[in-house]
Design a protein around this motif. Sequence first.
Motif, mmCIF file in Angstrom:
data_model
loop_
_atom_site.group_PDB
_atom_site.id
_atom_site.type_symbol
_atom_site.label_atom_id
_atom_site.label_comp_id
_atom_site.label_asym_id
_atom_site.label_seq_id
_atom_site.Cartn_x
_atom_site.Cartn_y
_atom_site.Cartn_z
ATOM 1 N N ARG A 20 -6.526 4.134 0.476
ATOM 2 C CA ARG A 20 -5.472 4.940 1.280
ATOM 3 C C ARG A 20 -5.569 4.634 2.976
ATOM 4 O O ARG A 20 -4.527 4.670 3.722
ATOM 5 N N LEU A 21 -6.670 4.755 3.548
ATOM 6 C CA LEU A 21 -7.011 4.583 4.836
ATOM 7 C C LEU A 21 -6.609 3.130 5.403
ATOM 8 O O LEU A 21 -5.936 3.296 6.488
ATOM 9 N N VAL A 22 -6.887 2.310 4.518
ATOM 10 C CA VAL A 22 -6.736 0.967 4.851
ATOM 11 C C VAL A 22 -5.480 0.648 4.802
ATOM 12 O O VAL A 22 -4.862 0.041 5.767
ATOM 13 N N GLY A 23 -4.763 1.053 3.700
ATOM 14 C CA GLY A 23 -3.359 0.853 3.787
ATOM 15 C C GLY A 23 -2.342 1.620 4.894
ATOM 16 O O GLY A 23 -1.552 1.049 5.482
ATOM 17 N N ALA A 24 -2.817 2.690 5.354
ATOM 18 C CA ALA A 24 -2.196 3.246 6.402
ATOM 19 C C ALA A 24 -2.396 2.547 7.742
ATOM 20 O O ALA A 24 -1.523 2.165 8.595
ATOM 21 N N LEU A 30 2.728 -3.189 10.790
ATOM 22 C CA LEU A 30 4.036 -3.688 10.469
ATOM 23 C C LEU A 30 4.914 -3.001 11.353
ATOM 24 O O LEU A 30 6.028 -3.654 11.593
ATOM 25 N N ASP A 31 4.282 -2.207 12.234
ATOM 26 C CA ASP A 31 5.439 -1.645 13.318
ATOM 27 C C ASP A 31 5.757 -2.710 14.414
ATOM 28 O O ASP A 31 6.792 -2.826 15.113
ATOM 29 N N TYR A 32 4.743 -3.689 14.377
ATOM 30 C CA TYR A 32 4.794 -4.766 15.387
ATOM 31 C C TYR A 32 5.406 -6.116 14.932
ATOM 32 O O TYR A 32 5.458 -7.094 15.655
ATOM 33 N N MET A 33 5.790 -6.058 13.424
ATOM 34 C CA MET A 33 6.488 -7.417 12.953
ATOM 35 C C MET A 33 7.669 -7.224 12.481
ATOM 36 O O MET A 33 8.239 -6.200 12.221
ATOM 37 N N LYS A 34 8.455 -7.867 13.249
ATOM 38 C CA LYS A 34 9.912 -8.244 13.258
ATOM 39 C C LYS A 34 10.430 -8.971 11.898
ATOM 40 O O LYS A 34 10.719 -10.073 11.878
ATOM 41 N N ILE A 35 10.367 -8.156 10.868
ATOM 42 C CA ILE A 35 10.814 -8.723 9.718
ATOM 43 C C ILE A 35 11.948 -8.186 8.784
ATOM 44 O O ILE A 35 11.871 -6.806 8.802
ATOM 45 N N SER A 36 12.462 -8.782 8.127
ATOM 46 C CA SER A 36 13.632 -8.053 7.183
ATOM 47 C C SER A 36 13.782 -8.729 5.732
ATOM 48 O O SER A 36 14.505 -9.398 5.375
ATOM 49 N N PRO A 37 12.640 -8.466 4.893
ATOM 50 C CA PRO A 37 12.570 -9.122 3.694
ATOM 51 C C PRO A 37 13.436 -8.557 2.632
ATOM 52 O O PRO A 37 13.836 -7.579 2.665
ATOM 53 N N THR A 47 -2.308 2.110 -8.204
ATOM 54 C CA THR A 47 -1.343 2.988 -8.719
ATOM 55 C C THR A 47 -0.074 3.011 -7.809
ATOM 56 O O THR A 47 0.592 3.523 -8.104
ATOM 57 N N GLY A 48 0.116 1.717 -6.923
ATOM 58 C CA GLY A 48 1.278 1.844 -6.081
ATOM 59 C C GLY A 48 1.520 2.567 -4.655
ATOM 60 O O GLY A 48 2.745 2.549 -4.287
ATOM 61 N N ASP A 49 0.528 3.022 -4.113
ATOM 62 C CA ASP A 49 0.769 3.589 -2.882
ATOM 63 C C ASP A 49 1.442 2.571 -1.777
ATOM 64 O O ASP A 49 2.186 2.904 -1.191
ATOM 65 N N GLY A 50 0.760 1.255 -1.814
ATOM 66 C CA GLY A 50 1.434 0.463 -0.982
ATOM 67 C C GLY A 50 2.900 0.068 -1.209
ATOM 68 O O GLY A 50 3.534 0.095 -0.383
ATOM 69 N N ILE A 51 3.203 -0.345 -2.439
ATOM 70 C CA ILE A 51 4.676 -0.737 -2.731
ATOM 71 C C ILE A 51 5.531 0.456 -2.569
ATOM 72 O O ILE A 51 6.643 0.189 -2.054
ATOM 73 N N ARG A 52 5.016 1.788 -2.687
ATOM 74 C CA ARG A 52 6.177 2.889 -2.326
ATOM 75 C C ARG A 52 6.350 3.177 -0.993
ATOM 76 O O ARG A 52 7.412 3.292 -0.512
ATOM 77 N N ALA A 53 5.219 2.818 -0.060
ATOM 78 C CA ALA A 53 5.337 2.845 1.397
ATOM 79 C C ALA A 53 6.170 1.498 1.679
ATOM 80 O O ALA A 53 7.046 1.831 2.639
ATOM 81 N N LEU A 54 6.215 0.533 1.114
ATOM 82 C CA LEU A 54 6.994 -0.804 1.524
ATOM 83 C C LEU A 54 8.414 -0.380 1.180
ATOM 84 O O LEU A 54 9.207 -0.780 1.973
ATOM 85 N N GLN A 55 8.350 0.143 0.222
ATOM 86 C CA GLN A 55 10.106 0.364 -0.376
ATOM 87 C C GLN A 55 10.707 1.406 0.549
ATOM 88 O O GLN A 55 11.690 1.398 1.015
#
Length: 280
Positions: A20-24, A30-37, A47-55
């Motif tokens: 969780r710490l590394v995911g944060a 990502l704040d510095y990445m200009k992407i619109s995937p 268990t999906g912490d990352g994909i929920r944050a990305l969504q």
Amino acid sequence: MSRNLPGTAAAYDQAAVLARLVGARMAERLDYMKISPQRIADIGCATGDGIRALQARYNKTQALAIDVSLPMLHGVRAHSSRLTRLLGRLLNRGPQLINADARALPLADNTLDFVWSNLMLHWLDDPLPALREIHRVMAVGGLVMFATLGPDSLLELRSAMEEVGADDTARRFIDMHDIGDMLVAAGFADPVMDMEVLNFTYRHPRQFLADQRHLGVRDAFLGQQPFRTWRKVFSAWPRDHEGRWPLRFEVVYGHAWKPAPRARPAHTAEGHAIMTFHRP
């Protein structure tokens, strides 16, 4: 945490403090990445912490949650209510769950715009095949971002093993410069690598062992030792000034882009390259 989480996933969530710490930390980058995937994947999603944050960040994307462990994917599903899952299917909001190995993704070429992977690559003896597979499924201009453990992880534990003459059975991790070279070998461009050391402390070494068991990785992480050997190692593991057992994790972060393929020069029927000259 949902009361409906299966036992394995619930235990994982309780122990997954480092993830969780590394995911944060990854999300901050990502704040510095200009992407619109348009299509994203979390490979090794647990268990999906990352994909929920990305969504939440990219709320108009199609999301894929990919893991080799079915119990983890069940945990992703259990984190959502029935209503959320129903709306997700109706609105194509996902995430779509895929049970697959990172080295053999059931995806077509050039389909993903962004791949995220938090603390998965270090479980592979050789990450290069997985990086090549990620490159294959990514669209030109796509971004891969990951975190993995580096070789200075678990130094206190390794030192204690050496002091008592125990075999160093703990997993070895790959240097960040070698990971950067693998990114280039896989076909990625402009790799950026950095690292930090995160220091944890435990009330007792058994707490550390229990966490690794709940994560489902104890033997893969530490190897198998008789408990009498662990007792000797625990005795040699130096405590900090508060009487707790310290342990460091070197976390390697990386990201890279998939470039457009280079145009190949024309060839004759015999296989000779055709060189074109232009008059000034």
